[in-house]
Motif scaffolding. Sequence first.
Motif, PDB file in Angstrom:
ATOM      1  N   ARG A  47       0.812  -1.212   0.000  1.00  0.00           N
ATOM      2  CA  ARG A  47       0.000   0.000   0.000  1.00  0.00           C
ATOM      3  C   ARG A  47       0.850   1.267   0.000  1.00  0.00           C
ATOM      4  O   ARG A  47       0.341   2.332  -0.318  1.00  0.00           O
ATOM      5  CB  ARG A  47      -0.934   0.000   1.202  1.00  0.00           C
ATOM      6  N   ASP A  48       2.113   1.186   0.404  1.00  0.00           N
ATOM      7  CA  ASP A  48       3.023   2.330   0.385  1.00  0.00           C
ATOM      8  C   ASP A  48       2.497   3.511   1.205  1.00  0.00           C
ATOM      9  O   ASP A  48       2.539   4.658   0.771  1.00  0.00           O
ATOM     10  CB  ASP A  48       3.312   2.752  -1.062  1.00  0.00           C
ATOM     11  N   LEU A  49       1.983   3.200   2.408  1.00  0.00           N
ATOM     12  CA  LEU A  49       1.473   4.203   3.348  1.00  0.00           C
ATOM     13  C   LEU A  49       2.125   3.968   4.707  1.00  0.00           C
ATOM     14  O   LEU A  49       2.643   2.879   4.972  1.00  0.00           O
ATOM     15  CB  LEU A  49      -0.047   4.060   3.504  1.00  0.00           C
ATOM     16  N   PRO A  50       2.087   4.970   5.594  1.00  0.00           N
ATOM     17  CA  PRO A  50       2.581   4.729   6.959  1.00  0.00           C
ATOM     18  C   PRO A  50       1.853   3.544   7.583  1.00  0.00           C
ATOM     19  O   PRO A  50       0.694   3.252   7.238  1.00  0.00           O
ATOM     20  CB  PRO A  50       2.233   6.026   7.695  1.00  0.00           C
ATOM     21  N   VAL A  51       2.539   2.864   8.500  1.00  0.00           N
ATOM     22  CA  VAL A  51       1.984   1.676   9.152  1.00  0.00           C
ATOM     23  C   VAL A  51       1.887   1.925  10.653  1.00  0.00           C
ATOM     24  O   VAL A  51       2.850   2.358  11.281  1.00  0.00           O
ATOM     25  CB  VAL A  51       2.868   0.430   8.884  1.00  0.00           C
ATOM     26  N   VAL A  52       0.706   1.672  11.212  1.00  0.00           N
ATOM     27  CA  VAL A  52       0.496   1.721  12.659  1.00  0.00           C
ATOM     28  C   VAL A  52       0.234   0.296  13.111  1.00  0.00           C
ATOM     29  O   VAL A  52      -0.633  -0.390  12.556  1.00  0.00           O
ATOM     30  CB  VAL A  52      -0.690   2.625  13.040  1.00  0.00           C
ATOM     31  N   VAL A  53       0.990  -0.164  14.095  1.00  0.00           N
ATOM     32  CA  VAL A  53       0.814  -1.503  14.645  1.00  0.00           C
ATOM     33  C   VAL A  53       0.068  -1.351  15.965  1.00  0.00           C
ATOM     34  O   VAL A  53       0.596  -0.787  16.922  1.00  0.00           O
ATOM     35  CB  VAL A  53       2.176  -2.201  14.866  1.00  0.00           C
ATOM     36  N   ASP A  54      -1.168  -1.811  15.999  1.00  0.00           N
ATOM     37  CA  ASP A  54      -1.998  -1.691  17.196  1.00  0.00           C
ATOM     38  C   ASP A  54      -1.828  -2.947  18.034  1.00  0.00           C
ATOM     39  O   ASP A  54      -2.346  -4.013  17.700  1.00  0.00           O
ATOM     40  CB  ASP A  54      -3.454  -1.491  16.809  1.00  0.00           C
ATOM     41  N   THR A  55      -1.076  -2.818  19.119  1.00  0.00           N
ATOM     42  CA  THR A  55      -0.795  -3.947  20.013  1.00  0.00           C
ATOM     43  C   THR A  55      -1.561  -3.854  21.329  1.00  0.00           C
ATOM     44  O   THR A  55      -1.290  -4.612  22.248  1.00  0.00           O
ATOM     45  CB  THR A  55       0.716  -4.030  20.318  1.00  0.00           C
ATOM     46  N   ALA A  56      -2.504  -2.933  21.427  1.00  0.00           N
ATOM     47  CA  ALA A  56      -3.195  -2.673  22.693  1.00  0.00           C
ATOM     48  C   ALA A  56      -3.856  -3.911  23.293  1.00  0.00           C
ATOM     49  O   ALA A  56      -3.954  -4.032  24.505  1.00  0.00           O
ATOM     50  CB  ALA A  56      -4.228  -1.560  22.508  1.00  0.00           C
ATOM     51  N   ARG A  57      -4.288  -4.853  22.457  1.00  0.00           N
ATOM     52  CA  ARG A  57      -5.006  -6.030  22.961  1.00  0.00           C
ATOM     53  C   ARG A  57      -4.139  -7.287  23.015  1.00  0.00           C
ATOM     54  O   ARG A  57      -4.647  -8.386  23.225  1.00  0.00           O
ATOM     55  CB  ARG A  57      -6.253  -6.272  22.115  1.00  0.00           C
ATOM     56  N   CYS A  73       9.226  -2.997  11.356  1.00  0.00           N
ATOM     57  CA  CYS A  73       9.926  -1.719  11.539  1.00  0.00           C
ATOM     58  C   CYS A  73      11.121  -1.579  10.606  1.00  0.00           C
ATOM     59  O   CYS A  73      11.355  -0.510  10.040  1.00  0.00           O
ATOM     60  CB  CYS A  73      10.342  -1.560  12.991  1.00  0.00           C
ATOM     61  N   ARG A  74      11.867  -2.629  10.425  1.00  0.00           N
ATOM     62  CA  ARG A  74      13.051  -2.559   9.558  1.00  0.00           C
ATOM     63  C   ARG A  74      12.674  -2.421   8.083  1.00  0.00           C
ATOM     64  O   ARG A  74      13.289  -1.646   7.354  1.00  0.00           O
ATOM     65  CB  ARG A  74      13.951  -3.761   9.785  1.00  0.00           C
ATOM     66  N   ILE A  75      11.682  -3.161   7.641  1.00  0.00           N
ATOM     67  CA  ILE A  75      11.247  -3.029   6.245  1.00  0.00           C
ATOM     68  C   ILE A  75      10.675  -1.630   6.025  1.00  0.00           C
ATOM     69  O   ILE A  75      10.952  -0.998   5.009  1.00  0.00           O
ATOM     70  CB  ILE A  75      10.236  -4.120   5.863  1.00  0.00           C
ATOM     71  N   GLY A  76       9.889  -1.163   6.973  1.00  0.00           N
ATOM     72  CA  GLY A  76       9.346   0.188   6.862  1.00  0.00           C
ATOM     73  C   GLY A  76      10.451   1.228   6.730  1.00  0.00           C
ATOM     74  O   GLY A  76      10.396   2.107   5.870  1.00  0.00           O
ATOM     75  N   ARG A  77      11.462   1.106   7.571  1.00  0.00           N
ATOM     76  CA  ARG A  77      12.596   2.036   7.507  1.00  0.00           C
ATOM     77  C   ARG A  77      13.288   1.935   6.152  1.00  0.00           C
ATOM     78  O   ARG A  77      13.577   2.947   5.508  1.00  0.00           O
ATOM     79  CB  ARG A  77      13.594   1.723   8.633  1.00  0.00           C
ATOM     80  N   ASP A  78      13.523   0.723   5.683  1.00  0.00           N
ATOM     81  CA  ASP A  78      14.188   0.526   4.395  1.00  0.00           C
ATOM     82  C   ASP A  78      13.369   1.075   3.234  1.00  0.00           C
ATOM     83  O   ASP A  78      13.924   1.529   2.231  1.00  0.00           O
ATOM     84  CB  ASP A  78      14.470  -0.962   4.157  1.00  0.00           C
ATOM     85  N   GLU A  79      12.037   1.030   3.372  1.00  0.00           N
ATOM     86  CA  GLU A  79      11.146   1.529   2.322  1.00  0.00           C
ATOM     87  C   GLU A  79      10.828   3.015   2.484  1.00  0.00           C
ATOM     88  O   GLU A  79      10.102   3.585   1.670  1.00  0.00           O
ATOM     89  CB  GLU A  79       9.835   0.725   2.318  1.00  0.00           C
ATOM     90  N   GLY A  80      11.345   3.616   3.552  1.00  0.00           N
ATOM     91  CA  GLY A  80      11.086   5.038   3.799  1.00  0.00           C
ATOM     92  C   GLY A  80       9.692   5.315   4.344  1.00  0.00           C
ATOM     93  O   GLY A  80       9.181   6.422   4.220  1.00  0.00           O
ATOM     94  N   LEU A  81       9.092   4.312   4.990  1.00  0.00           N
ATOM     95  CA  LEU A  81       7.753   4.463   5.557  1.00  0.00           C
ATOM     96  C   LEU A  81       7.824   4.489   7.075  1.00  0.00           C
ATOM     97  O   LEU A  81       8.572   3.730   7.681  1.00  0.00           O
ATOM     98  CB  LEU A  81       6.850   3.303   5.120  1.00  0.00           C
ATOM     99  N   ARG A  82       7.024   5.326   7.675  1.00  0.00           N
ATOM    100  CA  ARG A  82       6.970   5.411   9.132  1.00  0.00           C
ATOM    101  C   ARG A  82       6.161   4.236   9.681  1.00  0.00           C
ATOM    102  O   ARG A  82       5.048   3.969   9.224  1.00  0.00           O
ATOM    103  CB  ARG A  82       6.331   6.733   9.542  1.00  0.00           C
ATOM    104  N   VAL A  83       6.735   3.537  10.641  1.00  0.00           N
ATOM    105  CA  VAL A  83       6.050   2.440  11.328  1.00  0.00           C
ATOM    106  C   VAL A  83       6.023   2.788  12.808  1.00  0.00           C
ATOM    107  O   VAL A  83       7.062   3.056  13.401  1.00  0.00           O
ATOM    108  CB  VAL A  83       6.767   1.085  11.107  1.00  0.00           C
ATOM    109  N   THR A  84       4.826   2.803  13.395  1.00  0.00           N
ATOM    110  CA  THR A  84       4.698   3.099  14.815  1.00  0.00           C
ATOM    111  C   THR A  84       3.937   1.982  15.511  1.00  0.00           C
ATOM    112  O   THR A  84       3.145   1.269  14.885  1.00  0.00           O
ATOM    113  CB  THR A  84       3.959   4.439  15.057  1.00  0.00           C
TER     114      THR A  84
END
Length: 119
Positions: A47-57, A73-84
């Motif tokens: 999708r080439d969009l920022p990624v949010v990982v919801d771990t709350a549950r 996180c590493r793939i996101g960094r390598d692709e220039g995408l923010r992963v939180t």
Amino acid sequence: MTLTNEAQTGGIALVERPDVSVVDMWGEIDIALRNEAGAALARAFERDLPVVVDTARVTFIDSAGVAFLVQLCRIGRDEGLRVTIHDAPAPVREVLHMLDLDLDDTVLGGRAELQDTAH
């Protein structure tokens, strides 16, 4: 349809929003979820969009689950995408800390970026 005696105790799914890919994780995150993890990871980065990982549950996470978070996180960094990571509960924080990975709590909105401090 295949029936099993094992009830699913956790899951990983991608929620596609217009401006972000949300990787929703819940329950026990372990090797049994490798297919779900792989599918969510592949689609999130397509999708080439920022990624949010919801771990709350998340109630439990093993080394396979941690490896999935690190890979995201590493793939996101390598692709220039923010992963939180959103609202990491104690089980997630404890395992990441034990492996010398820390969460930077300075990101607003209850989100924390995974930082690899083991260099």
